[in-house]
Design a protein around this motif. Structure first.
Motif, mmCIF file in Angstrom:
data_model
loop_
_atom_site.group_PDB
_atom_site.id
_atom_site.type_symbol
_atom_site.label_atom_id
_atom_site.label_comp_id
_atom_site.label_asym_id
_atom_site.label_seq_id
_atom_site.Cartn_x
_atom_site.Cartn_y
_atom_site.Cartn_z
ATOM 1 N N LYS A 18 19.895 -27.976 18.145
ATOM 2 C CA LYS A 18 19.864 -26.902 19.131
ATOM 3 C C LYS A 18 20.305 -27.443 20.471
ATOM 4 O O LYS A 18 19.897 -28.518 20.896
ATOM 5 C CB LYS A 18 18.453 -26.314 19.269
ATOM 6 C CG LYS A 18 17.976 -25.570 18.024
ATOM 7 C CD LYS A 18 16.617 -24.940 18.254
ATOM 8 C CE LYS A 18 16.168 -24.162 17.028
ATOM 9 N NZ LYS A 18 14.848 -23.544 17.225
ATOM 10 N N GLU A 19 21.189 -26.706 21.121
ATOM 11 C CA GLU A 19 21.623 -27.117 22.451
ATOM 12 C C GLU A 19 20.438 -27.074 23.404
ATOM 13 O O GLU A 19 19.751 -26.062 23.513
ATOM 14 C CB GLU A 19 22.739 -26.190 22.978
ATOM 15 C CG GLU A 19 24.051 -26.345 22.225
ATOM 16 C CD GLU A 19 24.720 -27.664 22.519
ATOM 17 O OE1 GLU A 19 24.409 -28.249 23.572
ATOM 18 O OE2 GLU A 19 25.546 -28.117 21.708
ATOM 19 N N ASN A 20 20.194 -28.181 24.088
ATOM 20 C CA ASN A 20 19.076 -28.258 25.022
ATOM 21 C C ASN A 20 19.576 -27.990 26.428
ATOM 22 O O ASN A 20 20.120 -28.864 27.090
ATOM 23 C CB ASN A 20 18.423 -29.650 24.951
ATOM 24 C CG ASN A 20 17.107 -29.678 25.710
ATOM 25 O OD1 ASN A 20 16.767 -28.731 26.398
ATOM 26 N ND2 ASN A 20 16.389 -30.769 25.593
ATOM 27 N N ALA A 21 19.442 -26.752 26.858
ATOM 28 C CA ALA A 21 19.920 -26.381 28.186
ATOM 29 C C ALA A 21 18.832 -26.502 29.234
ATOM 30 O O ALA A 21 18.996 -26.090 30.373
ATOM 31 C CB ALA A 21 20.460 -24.944 28.166
ATOM 32 N N GLU A 22 17.672 -27.061 28.834
ATOM 33 C CA GLU A 22 16.553 -27.154 29.757
ATOM 34 C C GLU A 22 16.864 -28.146 30.864
ATOM 35 O O GLU A 22 17.441 -29.208 30.632
ATOM 36 C CB GLU A 22 15.299 -27.591 28.998
ATOM 37 C CG GLU A 22 14.042 -27.537 29.846
ATOM 38 C CD GLU A 22 12.795 -27.820 29.024
ATOM 39 O OE1 GLU A 22 11.711 -27.846 29.618
ATOM 40 O OE2 GLU A 22 12.933 -27.998 27.813
ATOM 41 N N ASN A 23 16.501 -27.804 32.061
ATOM 42 C CA ASN A 23 16.746 -28.664 33.205
ATOM 43 C C ASN A 23 15.703 -29.768 33.245
ATOM 44 O O ASN A 23 14.509 -29.512 33.302
ATOM 45 C CB ASN A 23 16.697 -27.819 34.492
ATOM 46 C CG ASN A 23 16.697 -28.676 35.737
ATOM 47 O OD1 ASN A 23 17.202 -29.797 35.723
ATOM 48 N ND2 ASN A 23 16.138 -28.152 36.801
ATOM 49 N N GLY A 24 16.160 -31.022 33.215
ATOM 50 C CA GLY A 24 15.233 -32.139 33.215
ATOM 51 C C GLY A 24 14.850 -32.627 34.589
ATOM 52 O O GLY A 24 13.978 -33.485 34.732
ATOM 53 N N PHE A 25 15.499 -32.103 35.649
ATOM 54 C CA PHE A 25 15.223 -32.565 37.008
ATOM 55 C C PHE A 25 14.029 -31.816 37.603
ATOM 56 O O PHE A 25 13.899 -30.601 37.446
ATOM 57 C CB PHE A 25 16.446 -32.371 37.910
ATOM 58 C CG PHE A 25 17.617 -33.226 37.537
ATOM 59 C CD1 PHE A 25 17.632 -34.582 37.851
ATOM 60 C CD2 PHE A 25 18.697 -32.689 36.866
ATOM 61 C CE1 PHE A 25 18.710 -35.383 37.500
ATOM 62 C CE2 PHE A 25 19.784 -33.480 36.514
ATOM 63 C CZ PHE A 25 19.789 -34.828 36.827
ATOM 64 N N ASP A 26 13.185 -32.554 38.289
ATOM 65 C CA ASP A 26 12.023 -31.984 38.962
ATOM 66 C C ASP A 26 12.074 -32.432 40.418
ATOM 67 O O ASP A 26 12.023 -33.633 40.707
ATOM 68 C CB ASP A 26 10.738 -32.463 38.284
ATOM 69 C CG ASP A 26 9.494 -31.799 38.875
ATOM 70 O OD1 ASP A 26 9.650 -30.817 39.628
ATOM 71 O OD2 ASP A 26 8.385 -32.273 38.603
ATOM 72 N N LEU A 27 12.184 -31.472 41.347
ATOM 73 C CA LEU A 27 12.370 -31.788 42.765
ATOM 74 C C LEU A 27 11.176 -31.354 43.599
ATOM 75 O O LEU A 27 10.517 -30.352 43.294
ATOM 76 C CB LEU A 27 13.625 -31.095 43.332
ATOM 77 C CG LEU A 27 14.965 -31.815 43.156
ATOM 78 C CD1 LEU A 27 15.314 -31.961 41.687
ATOM 79 C CD2 LEU A 27 16.071 -31.057 43.890
ATOM 80 N N ALA A 28 10.918 -32.116 44.641
ATOM 81 C CA ALA A 28 9.916 -31.747 45.652
ATOM 82 C C ALA A 28 10.531 -32.015 47.021
ATOM 83 O O ALA A 28 11.246 -33.009 47.213
ATOM 84 C CB ALA A 28 8.634 -32.558 45.469
#
Length: 747
Positions: free
Chosen positions: A70-80
């Motif tokens: 399955k294509e993983n289009a989830e964003n892995g970046f977490d910003l603050a």
């Protein structure tokens, strides 16, 4: 595959330790909570456990086991974000970038995005990689781009709007999202083993069904002693620099084996000390640039600022430092693409002759002194564009190619070699997909670079190219620059595309040029690697037969758009016949050839079946079809689409190809003379891809037409048996209806 196995072992170790320290453990199934993880731990009776990795869906196609990805289009970046109105710059804090391919980009308004590779920044600020996290400052900007570039060529690109008065951005990446495996399986009927591996097919994990008799285990030789020793060494052994402590305090240590030899740690390679040579006059600066071939000269003029020379020197020093960091420990010409020159009093006449009235001004010249780009701007405003990550260099390459080809055409003394080099310079450029807006500066007060544009006459270009091709028809050995230019041109990626942004249908000159490639195909292949590795030049010439096949295939679609499809199909087929007659036909050429033949509008497709029969007998017919296909697959160019799509795709192509040819015999009574051969083709398709209901239906009908009625009914019964939910309803109904007709004698 070795990396895959070790990753499982490391993951197991971490989970085992964590559960060994957990209170209140009960029997049952435990699910991993890691984001993106797919792991189960089953605690069974009799104090036994199971670790289940990477659960998901699968599909069985004959002997092939396909794991559904399955294509993983989830964003892995977490910003603050943190804000501070007084902050003049933005601090970036990236948590543990490790060695993954991360990029960071900045964009002001609608300007171009400027990217940097995170590992390059890390190497510059922390050359010994002593710190896990990375901190650095960037200039104020409107948008931030973060990119994770995966090894399979797919990149996760995220664009963020930065809050007003932002002073700090903290970035984390969820590495669990990187853990998906691309694996496939194949059942080996000789050994009754299921072999699972990555798509390369190497070093598979081998499984046997638990219900079957298990192979006898070979007795393992037991060592006399078995210990875990920290910092194990021996006289003369290079010391290992400990970076992380993966162990515990309970390891058994053989103290006699641990000796302190007081060996100094190895020195860390220093940054390459790169230096630019700055000439003191324009003549020498141009000569040095011309000699370098791939370099351009940045010319800076500023007579109003007393500190201009000082600023220029500081700029050069910064360029040296940045290039040195990029090169790391040895000279690399990839990062050395500009020479720099500061205009003095002696250059006023040159500026006047070239109508440069702006002061200050930043110009870019080629080695001949032609102005390729100019900006009425101070150097500090343009310094970022001379970085390795800027796109100015590509724009300059295009401008330089166009200037060169224009000057060469106008030069009555230009030699044949000059003309070929002129065409080649334009042909090998990267394709631009933004021709209309590329380098277009409309604001008269803009300080952006204005890139030089040269116009040439389309008919003149076509005539000169025709003359060049005709002049080389009697060559006894190939001109490799001409070969490369031809391959780019016939694929609609050459000088015509670059100069006029035009998709062309192949013409007489192109087919004459293809004859040149075919004539010299053997010598071209002998010289190709050496040509691609010419020092100071960039070439990427592929196998010439594959290049021609690719060109003819793409030309088909262009011809369809321009209503000249049939004429070009005939000419293309003639080229393929020349390739096959010469004995140089490879998979790519045959694949495209059959695609053409199958589309021809003849009723019986007799020519197609005749040609396919020859190909089948020569290339596919064998006692072991899978081994033969593997041999062909292994010989493919790594850039081939079928090599890239993987082994299963390659197998499916051939089984489908054979089924389609066999089906033509089922459909057309006039093809009855191919009946015996069609049965062989159909049987082959089912050896490669077992239990396919479509292929079984084809074979059953061929058996029936051949008088083997009972065998036909048995085969058609199997076709019905292997129908599934993914089978088209109309086709499924036809297959069942065909079985009924065979059984009651009305087929």
């Amino acid at each position: 595959m070795r990396n895959f196995i070790w990753s499982l072992l490391l993951l197991f170790s971490g989970i085992f330790v964590s559960f060994s320290q957990t209170n209140g453990i009960e029997k049952g199934t435990y699910l991993s909570t890691n984001k993106g993880g797919k792991i189960k731990l089953n605690l069974l009776d009799d104090n036994k456990y199971e670790l289940v990795f990477y659960t998901g869906n699968y599909e069985i196609k004959g002997d092939s086991l396909i794991f559904i990805q399955k294509e993983n289009a989830e964003n892995g970046f977490d910003l603050a974000f943190a804000t501070d109105k007084k902050a003049k710059k933005i601090k970036i804090k990236f948590s543990d970038p490790s060695y993954y391919s991360f990029y960071i980009g900045t964009q002001k308004g609608n300007e171009d995005v400027v990217y940097q590779k995170l590992s390059d920044i890390k190497t510059k600020l922390d050359p010994n990689w002593e710190k896990a996290d990375l901190e650095f400052d960037i200039e104020k900007t409107d948008y931030l781009y973060l990119v994770y570039e995966n090894y399979d060529g797919k990149s996760n690109v995220c664009k963020y709007a930065l809050p007003k008065d932002v002073s700090e951005v903290t970035i984390k990446y969820d590495f669990a999202l990187l853990s998906d495996l691309k694996i496939t399986g194949f059942f080996d009927r000789k050994t009754n083993e299921l072999k699972v591996s990555e798509q390369s097919g190497k070093d598979p994990l081998v499984f046997v069904n638990e219900k079957n008799t298990q192979p006898e285990k070979v007795k393992k030789v037991i060592p006399l002693e078995n210990q875990l020793i920290s910092n194990w060494s021996y006289p003369g052994k290079e010391p290992v620099l400990a970076t992380e402590d993966y162990g515990s305090d309970t390891m058994v240590v053989d103290s006699a084996a641990v000796v302190d030899y007081a060996v100094a740690p190895p020195a860390v390679p220093a940054q390459y000390d790169f230096k630019l040579k700055i000439e003191n006059n324009l003549k020498n600066a141009l000569a040095a640039t011309k000699e370098a071939k791939l370099k351009f000269l940045m010319f800076y003029a500023n007579s109003k600022d007393k500190l201009a020379k000082e600023n220029f020197d500081a700029f050069v020093k910064d360029q040296e430092t940045q290039a040195g960091y990029n090169m790391y420990d040895a000279y690399n010409p990839v990062y050395d693409v500009y020479n720099y020159y500061f205009a003095g009093a002696d250059d006023k006449k040159w500026l006047k002759n070239n109508k440069i009235t702006d002061d200050p001004a930043v110009l870019v010249l080629n080695g001949e002194g032609d102005i390729l780009a100019k900006a009425k701007s101070d150097l500090s405003d343009k310094s970022y564009q001379f970085s390795y990550y800027g796109d100015l260099y590509k724009k300059l390459q295009r401008a330089n190619a166009f200037v060169y080809i224009n000057k060469t055409f106008k030069n009555k003394k230009a030699t044949d070699a000059d003309l070929i080099r002129a065409f080649n310079r334009a042909a090998v450029l990267e394709i631009s997909y933004d021709y209309d807006s590329d380098d277009a500066v409309t604001d008269p007060n803009s300080t952006d670079f204005v890139v030089t544009k040269s116009s040439v006459d389309k008919k003149e270009v076509a005539q000169i190219w025709k003359n060049v091709i005709e002049a080389h028809q009697k060559d006894t050995k190939p001109d490799m620059y001409l070969v490369e230019t031809i391959t780019r041109e016939i694929k609609n990626q050459g000088f015509t595309k670059q100069l006029f942004n035009e998709e062309r249908v192949l013409n007489d000159t192109d087919f004459l040029a293809i004859d040149y490639l075919l004539k010299h195909a053997d010598r071209i292949e002998e010289n190709r690697v050496e040509f691609n590795n010419k020092e100071g030049e960039v070439h990427n010439l592929g196998n010439v037969i594959s290049e021609i096949s690719s060109a003819l295939q793409s030309n088909t679609y262009v011809a369809q758009d321009k209503s000249s499809s049939d004429v070009n199909k005939d000419r293309n087929i003639k080229v393929y016949k020349k390739i096959i007659a010469s004995g140089k036909g490879n998979f790519e050429s045959y694949r495209n050839y059959f695609d053409y033949l199958s589309q021809m509008e003849e009723d019986s497709k007799a020519n197609y079946l005749k040609e396919f029969s020859t190909y089948f007998d020569t290339n596919l017919a064998t006692a072991n079809p899978i081994e033969k296909l593997d041999e062909i697959y292994s010989s493919l160019d790594p850039t081939s689409s079928y090599q890239y799509d993987g082994w299963n795709s390659f197998k499916d192509y051939h089984s489908n190809l054979c089924n389609n040819a066999a089906w033509e015999t089922v459909l057309k009574p006039e093809n009855a003379n191919f009946l015996k051969e069609a049965i062989k083709w159909s049987e082959y398709s089912l050896v490669v891809t077992k239990n396919n209901p479509y292929y079984l239906d084809t074979l059953a009908q061929l058996y029936y037409k051949d008088g083997q009625k009972q065998k036909a009914i048995e085969t058609q019964t199997l076709a019905v048996k292997f129908l599934s939910a993914v089978t088209e309803p109309e086709t499924a109904a036809d297959i069942r209806d065909t079985l009924s007709k065979m059984q009651n004698g009305t087929y």
